[in-house]
Design an enzyme around this catalytic site. Structure first.
Site, PDB file in Angstrom:
ATOM      1  CB  CYS A 114      -0.987  -0.024   1.162  1.00 55.94           C
ATOM      2  SG  CYS A 114      -2.393   1.082   0.897  1.00 55.94           S
ATOM      3  CG  HIS A 222      -3.681  -3.572   3.211  1.00 59.53           C
ATOM      4  ND1 HIS A 222      -2.783  -3.039   4.111  1.00 59.53           N
ATOM      5  CD2 HIS A 222      -4.206  -2.523   2.526  1.00 59.53           C
ATOM      6  CE1 HIS A 222      -2.774  -1.724   3.990  1.00 59.53           C
ATOM      7  NE2 HIS A 222      -3.629  -1.383   3.037  1.00 59.53           N
ATOM      8  CD  GLU A 224      -1.410  -5.898   5.634  1.00 59.56           C
ATOM      9  OE1 GLU A 224      -2.223  -5.005   5.989  1.00 59.56           O
ATOM     10  OE2 GLU A 224      -1.072  -6.058   4.441  1.00 59.56           O
TER      11      GLU A 224
END
Length: 253
Positions: A114, A222, A224
């Site tokens: 990001c 994202h 993660e």
């Protein structure tokens, strides 16, 4: 059991804000957990490490660099625009851009998420769209802050992977998939050494890599977020940590 210090050490850039009037630097657990789950050892990097002497002392100990997302935006003057960003984080800009330069010089594996991808774009002579939501031809790429987190991070749109790149190697036989979307800025122009790895249906660049690097990947979504639950996210982090292990071994030769 193995020694945890045998794991590749991954420097993760911190973000700064004010907490009860105190300047505070933090890292969200989801980034740390994703690195640990994939087999790495995350090391928090405060902004003071941008000081050149400290940075030179630090770099030999790192086997990879992770540039996480953040609510803040890159300062516009760093990519040739006027004006300010109300939620800028100058210390993070300084450290991240320095780390990218050193990572490319030393071929240290780099994974950017990001805001991190936007830092990669700026560090490699690219520019950013400062307000994607003002461009009528583009999708809405921001999250709805009124929703619960699990809905904010739910799949929002599809990305199309370019053949023959790093991303297609990490996730073979999957050239289209859905990703979450939580950003108000994005890539406008790219530098000469940047390769487009994926784009959204509206044409916005969603992933990049850097040519002549063993592993330098930026993604706009994202991975993660609950990375252990999503196969594609696991593959990205495992590919990054595998590159970090190779770099770690090469340093010892």
């Amino acid at each position: 059991m193995g020694n945890i210090f045998n794991r590749p050490m991954v420097g993760v850039v911190m973000c700064r804000y004010r907490l009860n009037e105190h300047l505070t630097q933090t890292l969200q657990e989801k980034y740390l957990n994703a690195v640990i789950t994939a087999g790495g050892l995350p090391i928090a990097l405060p902004h003071a490490l941008a000081e050149p002497t400290l940075l030179e002392e630090l770099l030999p100990h790192l086997d990879g660099i992770l540039l996480p997302g953040s609510p803040s935006n890159v300062q516009p003057h760093l990519y040739g625009e006027n004006g300010d960003e109300p939620d800028a984080d100058p210390g993070r800009d300084e450290l991240s851009l320095a780390l990218i330069r050193h990572a490319l010089d030393r071929h240290i594996p780099l994974f950017a998420i990001c805001r991190g991808m936007q830092e990669m774009v700026v560090a490699t002579q690219g520019t950013l769209h400062r307000r994607l939501f003002e461009l009528p031809e583009l999708l809405e790429h921001r999250e709805d802050h009124e929703l619960p987190l699990d809905q904010q991070y739910a799949p929002a749109h599809e990305v199309i992977v370019q053949d023959g790149g790093l991303l297609s190697q990490l996730i073979p036989d999957c050239n289209r998939f859905w990703v979450n979307s939580l950003h108000g800025q994005g890539s406008k122009t790219l530098g000469p050494n940047v390769r487009i790895e994926a784009h959204a249906a509206d044409g916005l660049v969603e992933a990049i890599s850097l040519r002549d690097q063993p592993f330098a990947l930026g993604v706009q979504w994202h991975p993660e977020w609950n990375s252990e639950e999503y196969a594609l996210s696991r593959l990205l982090f495992e590919g990054f940590i595998t590159a970090c292990r190779h770099y770690q071994k090469e340093k010892c030769l």
